[in-house]
Design an enzyme around this catalytic site. Sequence first.
Site, mmCIF file in Angstrom:
data_model
loop_
_atom_site.group_PDB
_atom_site.id
_atom_site.type_symbol
_atom_site.label_atom_id
_atom_site.label_comp_id
_atom_site.label_asym_id
_atom_site.label_seq_id
_atom_site.Cartn_x
_atom_site.Cartn_y
_atom_site.Cartn_z
ATOM 1 N N ASP A 103 0.695 -1.326 -0.025
ATOM 2 C CA ASP A 103 -0.087 0.049 -0.064
ATOM 3 C C ASP A 103 0.866 1.233 0.084
ATOM 4 O O ASP A 103 1.215 1.845 1.145
ATOM 5 C CB ASP A 103 -0.916 0.047 1.211
ATOM 6 C CG ASP A 103 -2.051 1.007 0.946
ATOM 7 O OD1 ASP A 103 -2.029 1.825 0.087
ATOM 8 O OD2 ASP A 103 -3.080 0.842 1.924
ATOM 9 N N ILE A 104 1.417 1.551 -1.283
ATOM 10 C CA ILE A 104 2.356 2.650 -1.465
ATOM 11 C C ILE A 104 1.442 3.948 -1.772
ATOM 12 O O ILE A 104 2.157 4.988 -1.813
ATOM 13 C CB ILE A 104 3.562 2.374 -2.196
ATOM 14 C CG1 ILE A 104 3.083 2.056 -3.719
ATOM 15 C CG2 ILE A 104 4.185 1.130 -1.468
ATOM 16 C CD1 ILE A 104 4.204 1.812 -4.856
ATOM 17 N N LYS A 105 0.634 3.977 -2.478
ATOM 18 C CA LYS A 105 -0.233 4.951 -3.079
ATOM 19 C C LYS A 105 0.745 6.215 -3.926
ATOM 20 O O LYS A 105 0.472 7.060 -3.942
ATOM 21 C CB LYS A 105 -1.051 5.727 -2.062
ATOM 22 C CG LYS A 105 -2.096 5.007 -1.292
ATOM 23 C CD LYS A 105 -2.949 5.694 -0.544
ATOM 24 C CE LYS A 105 -4.213 4.849 0.074
ATOM 25 N NZ LYS A 105 -3.540 3.709 1.008
ATOM 26 N N ARG A 106 1.429 5.358 -4.886
ATOM 27 C CA ARG A 106 2.281 6.300 -5.724
ATOM 28 C C ARG A 106 1.747 6.731 -6.767
ATOM 29 O O ARG A 106 0.913 6.186 -7.318
ATOM 30 C CB ARG A 106 3.698 5.654 -5.954
ATOM 31 C CG ARG A 106 4.445 5.044 -4.735
ATOM 32 C CD ARG A 106 4.942 6.149 -4.037
ATOM 33 N NE ARG A 106 6.227 5.822 -3.095
ATOM 34 C CZ ARG A 106 6.200 5.495 -1.697
ATOM 35 N NH1 ARG A 106 4.896 5.646 -1.201
ATOM 36 N NH2 ARG A 106 7.113 5.328 -1.020
ATOM 37 N N THR A 140 -0.713 -0.149 -4.574
ATOM 38 C CA THR A 140 -1.730 0.899 -4.809
ATOM 39 C C THR A 140 -1.264 1.949 -5.621
ATOM 40 O O THR A 140 0.140 2.278 -5.599
ATOM 41 C CB THR A 140 -2.406 1.226 -3.458
ATOM 42 O OG1 THR A 140 -1.160 1.829 -2.751
ATOM 43 C CG2 THR A 140 -3.117 -0.090 -2.999
#
Length: 319
Positions: A103-106, A140
């Site tokens: 879950d890194i939301k890059r 993500t």
Amino acid sequence: MIAKLIDNIKSKSAPIVVGLDPQLKFIPEEILNKWYKELGFSLEAVGEAFFEFNKGILDDVADLIPAVKPQIAMYEQYGIPGIIAYKKTVDYAHEKGLVVIGDIKRGDIGSTSESYAIGHIGSVTLGDNVIKPFDEDIVTVNPYLGSDGVKPFIDVCNKEDKGIFVLVKTSNPSSGEFQDKSVLDTSGAEGDFSIEGSRPLYEIVADMVNVWGSDCMDGDYSNVGAVVGATYPEMGIVLRKLMPKAYILVPGYGAQGGSGKDLKGYFNEDGLGAIVNSSRGIIAAYKNEKYASFGSAGYADASRAAVEDMLKDIRENAF
């Protein structure tokens, strides 16, 4: 990669993922004090405590679940030792046969997204060595910068057989400030740029998930999935129909208010199509009155009991 995730879900009859999002307040004092005594009140002590905590949970629940989802921010705040704990958690989950959703939301301009993609789900060549820096299976991705920020991830997905979950409708209370806004949809316009009408922004993002995913199929589903929160079930029903080939990662279960009955619209008739996340409701279960009898020493056993209760709720109410 989505095919591997589906195989894991089928083999365990468990469309769930445990979010490994450690915080100091979740770590039993026995573990924290052990590492503080050995390494002092240091970032290194926190990193070691986080990994020991995660390892205990993984040892107790890995046979029940198909995947885990560590949230990198919880580790990054403790600097390099936190990142080391994150990487050790990814590797240990793989040893347990689990799919790892980072879950890194890059999401950034093209060259930066390419670097993020390579670092997290790709590989680098150093001399004769091919090295996978973080080696998550799926990550993500924030689509706010458009295709420039997403396509580098898709390129790496196709090269490495990895996956992404694109943020479409998130579970947090303020998500509607942007995601629910009605915007003019010109996707069907021709030379005169005539307007077809207004739609919520999250529906337009869903359309783009379909476009991106068409180049990244892995069996019946695409390696390009979507994040749709359990806290907005009516929107989940709409988005399930709009993205028939996208697997949906569903946050917001448990501590954020979502329950099994809220999830019916996220799944397809075959019981596939979605994987539901619970983080603190699982990893901090021993702090919940329902599981308090396990005590802090039994935190991992409490997590297992919470996973079993989550599975029961979803199996009985979500299909």
